[in-house]
Design a protein around this motif. Structure first.
Motif, mmCIF file in Angstrom:
data_model
loop_
_atom_site.group_PDB
_atom_site.id
_atom_site.type_symbol
_atom_site.label_atom_id
_atom_site.label_comp_id
_atom_site.label_asym_id
_atom_site.label_seq_id
_atom_site.Cartn_x
_atom_site.Cartn_y
_atom_site.Cartn_z
ATOM 1 N N ASN A 119 0.804 -1.226 0.000
ATOM 2 C CA ASN A 119 0.000 0.000 0.000
ATOM 3 C C ASN A 119 0.836 1.276 0.000
ATOM 4 O OD1 ASN A 119 -2.538 -1.229 -0.103
ATOM 5 N ND2 ASN A 119 -2.500 -1.618 2.093
ATOM 6 N N THR A 120 2.158 1.172 -0.087
ATOM 7 C CA THR A 120 2.973 2.387 -0.208
ATOM 8 C C THR A 120 2.669 3.039 -1.556
ATOM 9 O OG1 THR A 120 4.823 1.116 -1.076
ATOM 10 C CG2 THR A 120 4.830 1.575 1.285
ATOM 11 N N PRO A 121 2.757 4.361 -1.623
ATOM 12 C CA PRO A 121 2.300 5.070 -2.825
ATOM 13 C C PRO A 121 2.906 4.584 -4.144
ATOM 14 C CG PRO A 121 2.683 6.620 -1.060
ATOM 15 C CD PRO A 121 3.145 5.296 -0.561
ATOM 16 N N GLY A 122 4.194 4.378 -4.223
ATOM 17 C CA GLY A 122 4.813 3.963 -5.488
ATOM 18 C C GLY A 122 4.416 2.568 -5.908
ATOM 19 N N ILE A 123 4.489 1.627 -4.971
ATOM 20 C CA ILE A 123 4.166 0.234 -5.270
ATOM 21 C C ILE A 123 2.674 0.077 -5.524
ATOM 22 C CG2 ILE A 123 4.191 -2.102 -4.328
ATOM 23 C CD1 ILE A 123 6.759 -1.340 -2.858
ATOM 24 N N SER A 124 1.854 0.753 -4.750
ATOM 25 C CA SER A 124 0.409 0.672 -4.913
ATOM 26 C C SER A 124 -0.030 1.134 -6.302
ATOM 27 C CB SER A 124 -0.282 1.504 -3.838
ATOM 28 O OG SER A 124 -1.669 1.502 -4.029
ATOM 29 N N HIS A 125 0.591 2.200 -6.781
ATOM 30 C CA HIS A 125 0.251 2.724 -8.106
ATOM 31 C C HIS A 125 0.596 1.710 -9.196
ATOM 32 C CE1 HIS A 125 -0.517 5.640 -11.223
ATOM 33 N NE2 HIS A 125 0.699 5.440 -11.709
#
Length: 137
Positions: A119-125
């Protein structure tokens, strides 16, 4: 939902099959480990969902290309063409089980440690782009 004893054995066999396949790949495509992993994975899957449902799953007309690739890859691993067999098997695996990936990612996102990483921003995207909006719920 409770698992029967046969299904519990199937889960264990499937887990050991995946472990043996990972070890076979990590040990430079060792054909023996890959073959044992394939046998355990298919046997475990059969014990989990039953023989008739396994045959029905692999024999669906819309999944026939995946079935041919997956079983052809297994045959290539048995024929000592481990690298080519694993590549063909991976293509078949994605064709057969690709519909389950969004469900698995949704489940992993709810787990404590893995979920926070996913759910971290980079990985989630990136994961959202790859999976699309195919979640059933």
């Amino acid at each position: 939902m409770w698992l029967t004893d046969t299904q519990k054995i199937g889960v264990g066999l499937t887990a050991f099959g995946v472990l043996f396949m990972l070890l076979g790949v990590m040990l430079f495509f060792d054909g023996g480990l890959l073959a044992i992993g394939n046998i355990l994975f298919i046997g475990g899957l059969t014990l989990i969902i039953g023989l008739s449902k396994t045959i029905a799953f692999f024999a669906r007309p819309e999944k026939m290309r995946g079935t041919i690739c997956f079983l052809g890859g297994v045959c290539l691993v048995f024929a000592r063409w481990a690298v080519v067999g694993i590549v063909v098997e991976a293509i078949g695996f994605v064709n057969l089980f690709g519909d389950f990936f969004p469900v698995v990612i949704g489940f992993l996102r709810k787990m404590p440690v893995i979920g926070s990483v996913l759910n971290t921003p980079g990985i989630s995207h990136v994961i959202d782009k790859l999976m699309g909006s195919k979640l059933p719920v």
